[in-house]
Design an enzyme around this catalytic site. Sequence first.
Site, mmCIF file in Angstrom:
data_model
loop_
_atom_site.group_PDB
_atom_site.id
_atom_site.type_symbol
_atom_site.label_atom_id
_atom_site.label_comp_id
_atom_site.label_asym_id
_atom_site.label_seq_id
_atom_site.Cartn_x
_atom_site.Cartn_y
_atom_site.Cartn_z
ATOM 1 N N THR A 91 -8.339 -10.948 45.843
ATOM 2 C CA THR A 91 -7.114 -11.695 46.150
ATOM 3 C C THR A 91 -7.027 -13.023 45.408
ATOM 4 O O THR A 91 -5.990 -13.354 44.818
ATOM 5 C CB THR A 91 -7.023 -11.937 47.662
ATOM 6 O OG1 THR A 91 -6.943 -10.674 48.325
ATOM 7 C CG2 THR A 91 -5.797 -12.766 48.018
ATOM 8 N N ASP A 174 -4.077 -18.463 52.857
ATOM 9 C CA ASP A 174 -4.155 -19.788 52.233
ATOM 10 C C ASP A 174 -4.420 -19.682 50.741
ATOM 11 O O ASP A 174 -3.827 -20.400 49.937
ATOM 12 C CB ASP A 174 -5.209 -20.666 52.921
ATOM 13 C CG ASP A 174 -6.591 -20.027 53.050
ATOM 14 O OD1 ASP A 174 -6.899 -19.079 52.295
ATOM 15 O OD2 ASP A 174 -7.378 -20.487 53.910
ATOM 16 N N HIS A 305 -6.687 -2.436 54.068
ATOM 17 C CA HIS A 305 -8.065 -2.572 54.537
ATOM 18 C C HIS A 305 -8.265 -1.911 55.902
ATOM 19 O O HIS A 305 -9.285 -1.267 56.142
ATOM 20 C CB HIS A 305 -8.453 -4.049 54.643
ATOM 21 C CG HIS A 305 -8.765 -4.696 53.345
ATOM 22 N ND1 HIS A 305 -9.836 -4.322 52.563
ATOM 23 C CD2 HIS A 305 -8.154 -5.717 52.681
ATOM 24 C CE1 HIS A 305 -9.876 -5.080 51.479
ATOM 25 N NE2 HIS A 305 -8.857 -5.933 51.525
ATOM 26 N N ASP A 346 -1.589 -8.966 43.413
ATOM 27 C CA ASP A 346 -2.840 -9.612 43.017
ATOM 28 C C ASP A 346 -3.909 -8.610 42.606
ATOM 29 O O ASP A 346 -4.858 -8.954 41.913
ATOM 30 C CB ASP A 346 -3.358 -10.496 44.144
ATOM 31 C CG ASP A 346 -3.498 -9.749 45.470
ATOM 32 O OD1 ASP A 346 -2.901 -8.664 45.631
ATOM 33 O OD2 ASP A 346 -4.202 -10.260 46.362
ATOM 34 N N HIS A 491 -10.894 -2.874 47.620
ATOM 35 C CA HIS A 491 -10.603 -3.005 46.191
ATOM 36 C C HIS A 491 -11.732 -3.819 45.602
ATOM 37 O O HIS A 491 -12.776 -3.990 46.214
ATOM 38 C CB HIS A 491 -9.246 -3.689 45.990
ATOM 39 C CG HIS A 491 -9.089 -4.912 46.844
ATOM 40 N ND1 HIS A 491 -9.551 -6.158 46.475
ATOM 41 C CD2 HIS A 491 -8.564 -5.070 48.096
ATOM 42 C CE1 HIS A 491 -9.305 -7.029 47.433
ATOM 43 N NE2 HIS A 491 -8.715 -6.409 48.446
#
Length: 557
Positions: A91, A174, A305, A346, A491
């Site tokens: 990410t 975040d 996930h 991402d 991933h």
Amino acid sequence: MRLVPLAAVLLATAAPALAQTAAPAAPLADPVTVPPGYPATPPKLIVAISVDQFSADLFAEYRGRFTGGFTRLMQGAVFPAGYQSHAATETCPGHSTILTGSRPARNGIIANDWIDQKSGRADGKVYCAEDERIPGSTFDNYTVSDVHLKVPTLGERMKAADPRTRVVSVAGKDRAAVMMGGHKVDELWWFGKTGFVSYAGRAMPPVVARANAAVAKRIATPQPALDLPDYCRPLARAVRVGDKTVGTGRFARAAGDVANFRRSPEYDAAVLALAAGLIQDMKLGQGPQTDIISIGASATDYVGHGYGTEGSEMCLQLTSLDQSLGAFFQILDATGVDYQVVLTADHGGSDASERLAAHAVPDAVRLDGELTVDGIGKAIGAKLGIAGPVLLGGVNGDVWYDVKLGAAQKAAVEREAIARFAAHPQTQAVFTRAQILATPMPQHTPPETWPLLERARASYNPERSGDLLVAMKPRVLTVPHPVAGTSVATHGSFWDYDRRVPILFWRKGAGGFEEPFGVETVDILPTLAATIGLRVPAGEIDGRCLDLDPGEPSICR
């Protein structure tokens, strides 16, 4: 059909003057009626959206089912084979490329976390979006910061060229908000434990307070199961993964269940609602300058996930996101602002090994639980008579040698570590620091053709990366034996199912086209910069401008 009631509720709350526009969006127009070419004037607002874990495979699977926001985007410039070209498909690195034009080797974001043995922490672990220098902070109790991002974002470059530019970033995570927003933001908000939060000391605008109140009300209300569209029904098959069953979920949620709020379409609807409200309240795009807002939609990653990518859960998530995007774009339309959208991801992702094996991929397996950096380090230490951890890090990524090792010890440890990792049948390759740094950085060659060493080089920053980089074989899922509370799928690999993502550009009045050849997410910054006439020196970034004009003129001046 009941999909995401929160979308309408929150959009109405965050942007009350436009509540009537929060219905699902219809296609804007038949593509043949859109005039060719790209508008000559700069857009007034750039809207950059990242859908976490939205792989090119998922886009291909569902693009024929979309009727809302994705349908609009598919009328623009479509690059179905975009690449997060580096090896560390996580990410933080992925978000760091989108609006910097720079790969992790340049921008410094080599992973979600890494080992810094000079950090003063016992385990040396550092989070990508923290400032570990803050007294009392720990890896688990960190202070969010942009300090690790080594390069400017598009918003920063725009603000440097015109200080009137407003830079806004909103996300479910975040690290997504920080890596796309950058160092000089006017507003930056991410979802904390129960609502949207920002850096310490920042005042909370009324629109954020409204969004948080709406979110709190929704979380306190039970969520009934969502209706399952007909095309999702064939995917609703129960699959046993470890000690839990996935594949048939419909996002029913008990009152007060924040964890399942995050892992559902409600989460993205909340982020888009806040983004819409900030655009309206701040009047973004309505001044003489061009403004920019980045939006990180994180729920697809949590769903991937938690449930994998090929069950009813992902089908409902993407169907709902499509409708929420449609409602969001209608609110932007009502402002009358000329806006340019880019949507990408991402990283990609892989499904649960158990379902892959049932779907004609028998070589899909989970990581051998005995293959660990700690275990191999202890074995090496025992053989060589070296006390201490010897190795630090994780499998399928960076591995660091203990800094206390002498030169001769380090050489012996390296020989042993390479031999032991390479001997395991699940290991594809082991690269040393010297091998990686001796590899030239890829220069605008097709990212799908890069050998593994070039993918590693694009990720490798010599100040932060490990002494070794270990790559697992394809279809080895690096989540061994999932148990309650852990991921069933993930991933992070070197392989294209984790690297390949869609890149979609749309602007009213711009002609559309589809380009199937591979491009990179680092190409987004120079492309958007070209639309607003912002010069970016080529030597400062890794990307190249993508010409969004389907005709003879080029925007890449």
